[in-house]
Design a protein around this motif. Structure first.
Motif, PDB file in Angstrom:
ATOM      1  N   LEU A   5       0.827  -1.208   0.000  1.00 37.44           N
ATOM      2  CA  LEU A   5       0.000   0.000   0.000  1.00 37.44           C
ATOM      3  C   LEU A   5       0.858   1.252   0.000  1.00 37.44           C
ATOM      4  N   ARG A   6       1.886   1.275   0.850  1.00 39.53           N
ATOM      5  CA  ARG A   6       2.753   2.453   0.966  1.00 39.53           C
ATOM      6  C   ARG A   6       3.575   2.659  -0.305  1.00 39.53           C
ATOM      7  N   GLU A   7       4.186   1.588  -0.819  1.00 35.61           N
ATOM      8  CA  GLU A   7       5.121   1.709  -1.936  1.00 35.61           C
ATOM      9  C   GLU A   7       4.442   1.830  -3.293  1.00 35.61           C
ATOM     10  N   ASN A   8       3.276   1.230  -3.475  1.00 34.97           N
ATOM     11  CA  ASN A   8       2.648   1.197  -4.793  1.00 34.97           C
ATOM     12  C   ASN A   8       1.378   2.019  -4.918  1.00 34.97           C
ATOM     13  N   LEU A   9       0.656   2.220  -3.819  1.00 37.83           N
ATOM     14  CA  LEU A   9      -0.598   2.956  -3.888  1.00 37.83           C
ATOM     15  C   LEU A   9      -0.558   4.268  -3.114  1.00 37.83           C
ATOM     16  N   HIS A  10       0.608   4.601  -2.560  1.00 32.66           N
ATOM     17  CA  HIS A  10       0.824   5.880  -1.892  1.00 32.66           C
ATOM     18  C   HIS A  10      -0.123   6.091  -0.707  1.00 32.66           C
ATOM     19  N   ILE A  11      -0.377   5.000   0.047  1.00 31.54           N
ATOM     20  CA  ILE A  11      -1.222   5.046   1.239  1.00 31.54           C
ATOM     21  C   ILE A  11      -0.405   4.493   2.394  1.00 31.54           C
ATOM     22  N   ASP A  12      -0.213   5.308   3.408  1.00 30.19           N
ATOM     23  CA  ASP A  12       0.544   4.880   4.583  1.00 30.19           C
ATOM     24  C   ASP A  12      -0.420   4.831   5.772  1.00 30.19           C
ATOM     25  N   ASN A  50      -8.148 -14.138  -6.812  1.00 31.96           N
ATOM     26  CA  ASN A  50      -8.639 -15.180  -7.717  1.00 31.96           C
ATOM     27  C   ASN A  50      -8.909 -16.510  -7.025  1.00 31.96           C
ATOM     28  N   ASN A  51      -9.657 -16.465  -5.942  1.00 34.89           N
ATOM     29  CA  ASN A  51     -10.038 -17.677  -5.205  1.00 34.89           C
ATOM     30  C   ASN A  51      -8.849 -18.504  -4.737  1.00 34.89           C
ATOM     31  N   THR A  52      -7.753 -17.834  -4.374  1.00 31.90           N
ATOM     32  CA  THR A  52      -6.585 -18.514  -3.827  1.00 31.90           C
ATOM     33  C   THR A  52      -6.378 -18.006  -2.406  1.00 31.90           C
ATOM     34  N   ASP A  53      -5.335 -18.468  -1.762  1.00 33.19           N
ATOM     35  CA  ASP A  53      -5.008 -17.967  -0.429  1.00 33.19           C
ATOM     36  C   ASP A  53      -4.091 -16.750  -0.485  1.00 33.19           C
ATOM     37  N   GLU A  54      -3.743 -16.305  -1.687  1.00 37.13           N
ATOM     38  CA  GLU A  54      -2.858 -15.158  -1.850  1.00 37.13           C
ATOM     39  C   GLU A  54      -3.620 -13.864  -1.561  1.00 37.13           C
ATOM     40  N   ASP A  55      -3.041 -13.021  -0.677  1.00 37.61           N
ATOM     41  CA  ASP A  55      -3.675 -11.748  -0.344  1.00 37.61           C
ATOM     42  C   ASP A  55      -3.686 -10.808  -1.532  1.00 37.61           C
ATOM     43  N   GLY A  56      -4.754 -10.076  -1.656  1.00 41.93           N
ATOM     44  CA  GLY A  56      -4.883  -9.048  -2.673  1.00 41.93           C
ATOM     45  C   GLY A  56      -5.571  -7.838  -2.063  1.00 41.93           C
ATOM     46  N   ILE A  57      -5.658  -6.782  -2.824  1.00 39.50           N
ATOM     47  CA  ILE A  57      -6.330  -5.565  -2.373  1.00 39.50           C
ATOM     48  C   ILE A  57      -7.384  -5.212  -3.410  1.00 39.50           C
ATOM     49  N   LEU A  58      -8.607  -5.128  -2.966  1.00 34.37           N
ATOM     50  CA  LEU A  58      -9.716  -4.735  -3.819  1.00 34.37           C
ATOM     51  C   LEU A  58      -9.896  -3.230  -3.670  1.00 34.37           C
ATOM     52  N   ILE A  89      -7.702   9.634 -10.227  1.00 33.21           N
ATOM     53  CA  ILE A  89      -7.424   8.925  -8.973  1.00 33.21           C
ATOM     54  C   ILE A  89      -6.589   7.685  -9.250  1.00 33.21           C
ATOM     55  N   PHE A  90      -6.968   6.909 -10.261  1.00 32.07           N
ATOM     56  CA  PHE A  90      -6.224   5.694 -10.592  1.00 32.07           C
ATOM     57  C   PHE A  90      -4.774   6.018 -10.952  1.00 32.07           C
ATOM     58  N   ARG A  91      -4.586   7.016 -11.817  1.00 27.93           N
ATOM     59  CA  ARG A  91      -3.225   7.378 -12.231  1.00 27.93           C
ATOM     60  C   ARG A  91      -2.394   7.858 -11.039  1.00 27.93           C
ATOM     61  N   LYS A  92      -2.984   8.681 -10.194  1.00 24.59           N
ATOM     62  CA  LYS A  92      -2.253   9.221  -9.044  1.00 24.59           C
ATOM     63  C   LYS A  92      -1.985   8.129  -8.003  1.00 24.59           C
ATOM     64  N   MET A  93      -2.967   7.272  -7.761  1.00 23.02           N
ATOM     65  CA  MET A  93      -2.809   6.224  -6.769  1.00 23.02           C
ATOM     66  C   MET A  93      -1.743   5.210  -7.193  1.00 23.02           C
ATOM     67  N   THR A  94      -1.669   4.914  -8.484  1.00 24.56           N
ATOM     68  CA  THR A  94      -0.728   3.897  -8.976  1.00 24.56           C
ATOM     69  C   THR A  94       0.545   4.501  -9.556  1.00 24.56           C
ATOM     70  N   GLU A  95       0.720   5.801  -9.402  1.00 26.65           N
ATOM     71  CA  GLU A  95       1.860   6.522  -9.973  1.00 26.65           C
ATOM     72  C   GLU A  95       3.186   5.814  -9.675  1.00 26.65           C
ATOM     73  N   GLY A  96       4.027   5.747 -10.685  1.00 28.14           N
ATOM     74  CA  GLY A  96       5.335   5.125 -10.511  1.00 28.14           C
ATOM     75  C   GLY A  96       5.384   3.751 -11.151  1.00 28.14           C
ATOM     76  N   GLU A  97       6.085   2.846 -10.499  1.00 26.43           N
ATOM     77  CA  GLU A  97       6.335   1.514 -11.042  1.00 26.43           C
ATOM     78  C   GLU A  97       5.039   0.739 -11.331  1.00 26.43           C
ATOM     79  N   LEU A  98       4.059   0.840 -10.434  1.00 29.26           N
ATOM     80  CA  LEU A  98       2.809   0.109 -10.648  1.00 29.26           C
ATOM     81  C   LEU A  98       2.093   0.605 -11.900  1.00 29.26           C
TER      82      LEU A  98
END
Length: 112
Positions: A5-12, A50-58, A89-98
């Motif tokens: 969240l901090r590194e890719n979505l700019h939310i700390d 995707n119905n796995t045990d891997e964490d994701g962010i919606l 919002i999408f562009r700003k939130m994902t700005e950078g590598e993501l």
């Protein structure tokens, strides 16, 4: 997930009301804003990928109109404004590598 969240979505996320070295095991945030033509909500929620045990962010972005108006021109203008805001919002939130990672997607033309 909190590093992502901090590194890719700019939310700390920080808190000082409960002393612990651990991050919460679950996440559910909602940001609400009054905007010129309605209400903006940005939801972030921990989910399984995707119905796995891997964490994701919606991430869900909602813009609700403050008034009911059936005029076609009004609706088209409102939709254009809502799309511009959610795109910004999408562009700003994902700005950078993501955001750069989306450029190789076949859907990139929809988000640029």
């Amino acid at each position: 997930m909190y590093n992502y969240l901090r590194e890719n979505l700019h939310i700390d996320i920080k808190q000082s009301f409960y002393e612990t070295q651990e991050n919460p095991y679950s996440l559910n945030l909602r940001f609400n804003y009054q905007i010129d033509f309605g209400k903006l909500e940005v939801h972030l929620q921990q989910a399984k990928k995707n119905n796995t045990d891997e964490d994701g962010i919606l991430i869900r972005t909602v813009i609700a109109d403050a008034e009911a108006n059936s005029d076609e021109t009004y609706i088209i203008n409102w939709l254009d404004q809502a799309h511009q805001i959610t795109s910004q919002i999408f562009r700003k939130m994902t700005e950078g590598e993501l955001y750069e990672s989306f450029k190789s997607s076949k859907y990139y033309d929809r988000i640029k």
